[in-house]
Design an enzyme around this catalytic site. Structure first.
Site, mmCIF file in Angstrom:
data_model
loop_
_atom_site.group_PDB
_atom_site.id
_atom_site.type_symbol
_atom_site.label_atom_id
_atom_site.label_comp_id
_atom_site.label_asym_id
_atom_site.label_seq_id
_atom_site.Cartn_x
_atom_site.Cartn_y
_atom_site.Cartn_z
ATOM 1 N NE ARG A 62 -6.187 1.055 -14.029
ATOM 2 C CZ ARG A 62 -6.501 2.603 -13.253
ATOM 3 N NH1 ARG A 62 -7.384 3.559 -14.265
ATOM 4 N NH2 ARG A 62 -5.743 3.461 -12.402
ATOM 5 C CG HIS A 82 -3.887 2.279 -7.940
ATOM 6 N ND1 HIS A 82 -3.014 2.225 -9.207
ATOM 7 C CD2 HIS A 82 -4.682 3.766 -8.300
ATOM 8 C CE1 HIS A 82 -3.081 2.849 -9.831
ATOM 9 N NE2 HIS A 82 -4.258 4.154 -9.762
ATOM 10 C CD GLN A 133 -2.696 8.266 -7.887
ATOM 11 O OE1 GLN A 133 -2.975 7.579 -8.787
ATOM 12 N NE2 GLN A 133 -2.232 9.391 -6.838
ATOM 13 C CG ASP A 151 -10.519 6.921 -4.424
ATOM 14 O OD1 ASP A 151 -10.702 7.701 -5.395
ATOM 15 O OD2 ASP A 151 -10.551 5.411 -4.441
ATOM 16 C CB CYS A 198 -5.863 8.729 -6.594
ATOM 17 S SG CYS A 198 -7.243 7.701 -6.594
ATOM 18 N NE ARG A 244 -0.324 7.160 -10.777
ATOM 19 C CZ ARG A 244 -1.732 6.413 -11.225
ATOM 20 N NH1 ARG A 244 -2.213 7.159 -11.103
ATOM 21 N NH2 ARG A 244 -1.179 5.535 -11.783
HETATM 22 N N1 NVA Z 1 -11.053 3.824 -6.436
HETATM 23 C C1 NVA Z 1 -10.994 3.933 -7.062
HETATM 24 C C2 NVA Z 1 -9.640 4.320 -7.727
HETATM 25 C C3 NVA Z 1 -9.549 5.472 -8.954
HETATM 26 C C4 NVA Z 1 -7.831 5.174 -9.671
HETATM 27 C C5 NVA Z 1 -11.764 3.328 -8.685
HETATM 28 O O1 NVA Z 1 -11.192 1.429 -8.559
HETATM 29 O O2 NVA Z 1 -12.212 3.411 -9.551
HETATM 30 N N1 CP Z 2 -5.821 7.918 -10.736
HETATM 31 C C1 CP Z 2 -5.650 6.916 -11.625
HETATM 32 O O1 CP Z 2 -5.562 5.570 -11.204
HETATM 33 O O2 CP Z 2 -5.982 7.980 -13.138
HETATM 34 P P1 CP Z 2 -7.099 6.898 -13.980
HETATM 35 O O3 CP Z 2 -8.463 6.438 -13.211
HETATM 36 O O4 CP Z 2 -7.052 8.274 -14.919
HETATM 37 O O5 CP Z 2 -5.891 6.565 -14.888
#
Ligand code: NVA
Ligand code: CP
Length: 306
Positions: free
Chosen positions: A105, A132, A135, A220, A260, A288
């Site tokens: 990540r 992502h 997800q 989101d 998500c 997930r």
């Molecule tokens: N768009 C959000 C998704 C988090 C799971 C982010 O990147 O923070």
């Molecule tokens: N949806 C998701 O990826 O959640 P986290 O940021 O908690 O991993």
């Protein structure tokens, strides 16, 4: 077997992705019936690099490896040499000498691609600024569990043209459903991705119109990780884009709502939306675990059909 990575949904064929969804459902049902008795990866190791915060991703990957009989290592830039400037490619080569699979990540998608290019073991994208895909495996799995095949159905994305939106576009392309993206002007997703999806994807700016008759609505946060300083401006720009029960009432009677998570109640969703029976977000979050188990199994063993 050549090393396969999962950096976007385009790394697997539509046929492989459909297999993965069905396999995830099988893995889930067996877990519910028998407990974690399926242990194909005894003593195998997943390395997990987290440069951004996480709850679901970390817990689901770590639990997946525990259920599988293996082990997951949590690594952060604060306490690895990567954070002190060791080149990405060197890190990738070293890790491949020790672990079986890697999950990352991070911010830069190009950085993830650089890592994967140097890695002899599979690399999974656990969120970048651009995508992502894990997800979306859970999201398509949830939609399929609730409503059967997603082929030809219609989903609506309300909000920012962000990493999640980009993965929804790729999902529309790979799983062959229609996607209406409804965003404020200036927050459109990547134009090349939209063009590559052809007539499956359309962009508009009026949520009331966009949701008409649709089978699935999703959204989101307005400011993603790394965009915290834009929060106030985005709250102004996204005025009118909150998903509410009343907005869902304009969709199909059978419509579902996905998010998500984490969600900001009172911003992109009404304060009570997650309590609405059309919201299947807890099932989505739980999926997930199962979807990523199917993914890890696929990347390490290829298609398993038993
Ligand atoms: N768009 C959000 C998704 C988090 C799971 C982010 O990147 O923070
Ligand atoms: N949806 C998701 O990826 O959640 P986290 O940021 O908690 O991993």
């Amino acid at each position: 077997m050549a090393t396969r990575h999962f950096l976007t949904l385009l790394d697997l064929s539509p046929e492989e992705l459909n297999h993965l969804i069905q396999r995830a459902i099988t893995i889930k049902n067996r877990l519910k019936a028998q407990g974690p008795t399926y242990t194909p990866f005894t003593n195998r190791t997943l390395a997990m690099f987290f440069e951004k915060s996480s709850t679901r991703t970390r817990v689901s990957f770590e639990t997946a490896m525990a259920h599988f009989g293996g082990h997951a290592l949590f690594l952060s830039p604060r306490d690895t040499q990567l954070g002190r400037g060791e080149p990405i490619g060197d890190t990738a080569r070293v890790l491949a000498e020790m672990v079986d699979i890697v999950m990352i990540r991070t911010f830069s998608h190009a950085g993830l691609e650089e890592y994967a290019a140097a890695s002899q073991v599979p690399v999974i994208n656990a969120l970048t600024d651009d995508y992502h895909p894990c997800q979306l495996l859970a999201d398509v799995m949830t939609w399929t569990e609730c409503r059967g095949s997603v082929k030809g159905k219609t989903a609506v994305w309300i909000g920012d043209g962000n990493n999640m939106c980009h993965s929804w576009i790729n999902a529309a392309r790979q799983f062959d459903f229609r996607l209406r993206i409804c965003c404020p002007p200036g927050y459109e997703p990547n134009a090349d991705l939209v063009a590559a999806a052809g007539d499956r994807v359309e962009i508009s700016h009026d949520p009331q119109q966009a949701v008409q008759g649709a089978g699935l609505i999703t959204t989101d946060v307005w400011a993603s990780m790394g965009q915290e300083e834009e929060q106030a401006k985005r709250e102004r720009d996204f005025d009118g884009f909150q998903v509410t029960e009343a907005l869902l009432d304009r969709a199909a009677d059978s419509a579902l709502f996905l998010h998500c998570l984490p969600a900001h109640r009172g911003e992109e969703i009404s304060t009570t939306l997650l309590d609405d029976p059309r919201a299947v977000v807890w099932q989505e979050a739980g999926n997930r675990l199962h979807a990523q188990k199917a993914l890890i199994e696929f990347l390490l063993l290829g298609k398993v059909d038993d």
